[in-house]
Design an enzyme around this catalytic site. Structure first.
Site, PDB file in Angstrom:
ATOM      1  N   CYS A  58       8.472  -6.091   6.157  1.00  0.00           N
ATOM      2  CA  CYS A  58       7.980  -4.988   5.317  1.00  0.00           C
ATOM      3  C   CYS A  58       6.601  -4.507   5.800  1.00  0.00           C
ATOM      4  O   CYS A  58       5.642  -5.273   5.862  1.00  0.00           O
ATOM      5  CB  CYS A  58       7.901  -5.446   3.866  1.00  0.00           C
ATOM      6  N   CYS A  73       3.803  -5.066   3.235  1.00  0.00           N
ATOM      7  CA  CYS A  73       3.378  -6.474   3.185  1.00  0.00           C
ATOM      8  C   CYS A  73       2.460  -6.771   4.369  1.00  0.00           C
ATOM      9  O   CYS A  73       1.476  -7.506   4.231  1.00  0.00           O
ATOM     10  CB  CYS A  73       4.588  -7.409   3.189  1.00  0.00           C
ATOM     11  N   ASP A  79      -3.117   7.441   3.027  1.00  0.00           N
ATOM     12  CA  ASP A  79      -1.802   7.655   3.631  1.00  0.00           C
ATOM     13  C   ASP A  79      -1.980   8.107   5.081  1.00  0.00           C
ATOM     14  O   ASP A  79      -2.857   8.911   5.399  1.00  0.00           O
ATOM     15  CB  ASP A  79      -1.020   8.708   2.833  1.00  0.00           C
ATOM     16  N   HIS A 117       5.733  -7.957  -3.491  1.00  0.00           N
ATOM     17  CA  HIS A 117       6.812  -7.158  -2.880  1.00  0.00           C
ATOM     18  C   HIS A 117       7.866  -6.845  -3.939  1.00  0.00           C
ATOM     19  O   HIS A 117       8.756  -7.642  -4.224  1.00  0.00           O
ATOM     20  CB  HIS A 117       7.449  -7.861  -1.685  1.00  0.00           C
ATOM     21  N   ASN A 143       8.293   7.318  -5.707  1.00  0.00           N
ATOM     22  CA  ASN A 143       9.635   7.688  -5.266  1.00  0.00           C
ATOM     23  C   ASN A 143      10.525   6.448  -5.232  1.00  0.00           C
ATOM     24  O   ASN A 143      10.160   5.448  -4.606  1.00  0.00           O
ATOM     25  CB  ASN A 143       9.583   8.291  -3.856  1.00  0.00           C
ATOM     26  N   GLY A 184      13.188  10.500  -1.881  1.00  0.00           N
ATOM     27  CA  GLY A 184      12.423  10.493  -0.636  1.00  0.00           C
ATOM     28  C   GLY A 184      11.731   9.184  -0.327  1.00  0.00           C
ATOM     29  O   GLY A 184      10.812   9.150   0.497  1.00  0.00           O
ATOM     30  N   HIS A 203       8.843  -0.915  -0.484  1.00  0.00           N
ATOM     31  CA  HIS A 203       7.892  -1.786  -1.179  1.00  0.00           C
ATOM     32  C   HIS A 203       7.188  -0.822  -2.126  1.00  0.00           C
ATOM     33  O   HIS A 203       6.575   0.155  -1.655  1.00  0.00           O
ATOM     34  CB  HIS A 203       6.934  -2.423  -0.160  1.00  0.00           C
ATOM     35  N   HIS A 243       5.193   1.675  -4.244  1.00  0.00           N
ATOM     36  CA  HIS A 243       3.855   2.242  -4.055  1.00  0.00           C
ATOM     37  C   HIS A 243       3.780   3.526  -4.869  1.00  0.00           C
ATOM     38  O   HIS A 243       4.795   4.146  -5.191  1.00  0.00           O
ATOM     39  CB  HIS A 243       3.574   2.509  -2.575  1.00  0.00           C
ATOM     40  N   HIS A 255       1.806   7.237  -5.037  1.00  0.00           N
ATOM     41  CA  HIS A 255       0.992   8.212  -4.314  1.00  0.00           C
ATOM     42  C   HIS A 255       0.006   8.831  -5.307  1.00  0.00           C
ATOM     43  O   HIS A 255       0.417   9.331  -6.367  1.00  0.00           O
ATOM     44  CB  HIS A 255       1.856   9.351  -3.770  1.00  0.00           C
TER      45      HIS A 255
HETATM   46  P1  AMP Z   1       7.591   7.138   0.314  1.00  0.00           P
HETATM   47  O1  AMP Z   1       8.233   8.222   1.152  1.00  0.00           O
HETATM   48  O2  AMP Z   1       7.389   7.506  -1.112  1.00  0.00           O
HETATM   49  O3  AMP Z   1       8.299   5.822   0.499  1.00  0.00           O
HETATM   50  O4  AMP Z   1       6.131   7.006   0.896  1.00  0.00           O
HETATM   51  C1  AMP Z   1       5.814   6.271   2.039  1.00  0.00           C
HETATM   52  C2  AMP Z   1       4.460   6.733   2.478  1.00  0.00           C
HETATM   53  O5  AMP Z   1       3.901   5.756   3.326  1.00  0.00           O
HETATM   54  C3  AMP Z   1       4.483   8.039   3.275  1.00  0.00           C
HETATM   55  O6  AMP Z   1       3.645   9.001   2.630  1.00  0.00           O
HETATM   56  C4  AMP Z   1       3.943   7.635   4.645  1.00  0.00           C
HETATM   57  O7  AMP Z   1       3.134   8.631   5.234  1.00  0.00           O
HETATM   58  C5  AMP Z   1       3.155   6.397   4.302  1.00  0.00           C
HETATM   59  N1  AMP Z   1       3.000   5.428   5.381  1.00  0.00           N
HETATM   60  C6  AMP Z   1       3.964   4.900   6.157  1.00  0.00           C
HETATM   61  N2  AMP Z   1       3.450   4.021   7.012  1.00  0.00           N
HETATM   62  C7  AMP Z   1       2.118   3.976   6.767  1.00  0.00           C
HETATM   63  C8  AMP Z   1       1.023   3.237   7.321  1.00  0.00           C
HETATM   64  N3  AMP Z   1       1.204   2.355   8.324  1.00  0.00           N
HETATM   65  N4  AMP Z   1      -0.216   3.461   6.824  1.00  0.00           N
HETATM   66  C9  AMP Z   1      -0.398   4.337   5.813  1.00  0.00           C
HETATM   67  N5  AMP Z   1       0.588   5.047   5.242  1.00  0.00           N
HETATM   68  C10 AMP Z   1       1.827   4.876   5.718  1.00  0.00           C
HETATM   69 ZN    ZN Z   2       6.579  -5.628   1.073  1.00  0.00          ZN
END
Ligand code: AMP
Ligand code: ZN
Length: 114
Positions: free
Chosen positions: A4, A7, A30, A46, A87, A93, A98, A100, A102
């Site tokens: 992950c 993680c 982000d 997680h 999401n 989307g 894991h 999160h 926004h």
């Molecule tokens: P979601 O599409 O809601 O699952 O959001 C995932 C978010 O994680 C997206 O906005 C990506 O730009 C962001 N993301 C993916 N990898 C990384 C990373 N290594 N560092 C920071 N943000 C990330």
């Molecule tokens: Zn995780």
């Protein structure tokens, strides 16, 4: 969880720009921001998405929202407004499985979302 990406960010294996952390969560910038302010609030635990939450996570979700509000205040965007988005699964989307949240701010967001 070994595979992950969030993680790995939490344990420091993958670098990220941290803007806040406490015992329960980490907040990072982000990588591909879609607004002038785009912060991800990531619980250390997680959890896959909203469907994976249990009663023991109730307090955690509240702490995530309060941390997001504190960051919005810190950045002076609270009066104009901000959006907190979670999401869950493909139609919404979700790309990282894991949980999160926004925190988006700094421009006008349409409704309904795209
Ligand atoms: P979601 O599409 O809601 O699952 O959001 C995932 C978010 O994680 C997206 O906005 C990506 O730009 C962001 N993301 C993916 N990898 C990384 C990373 N290594 N560092 C920071 N943000 C990330
Ligand atoms: Zn995780």
């Amino acid at each position: 969880m070994d595979s992950c990406i969030f993680c790995k960010i939490i344990d420091g294996t993958i670098p990220a720009k941290k803007v806040y952390e406490d015992d329960d969560l980490v907040a990072i910038e982000d990588l591909n921001p879609v607004a002038p302010h785009h912060v991800l609030l990531i619980p250390r635990k997680h959890i896959v998405n909203a469907l994976d939450l249990t009663p023991e996570d109730d307090g955690l979700v509240g702490r995530v929202f309060r941390a997001a509000a504190a960051i919005a205040r810190e950045r002076g965007v609270e009066e104009r407004g901000f959006r907190i988005v979670q999401n869950s699964n493909p139609d919404a989307g979700q790309s990282v499985f894991h949980i999160h949240f926004h925190l988006l701010a700094g421009r006008h967001f349409g409704w309904p979302p795209g």
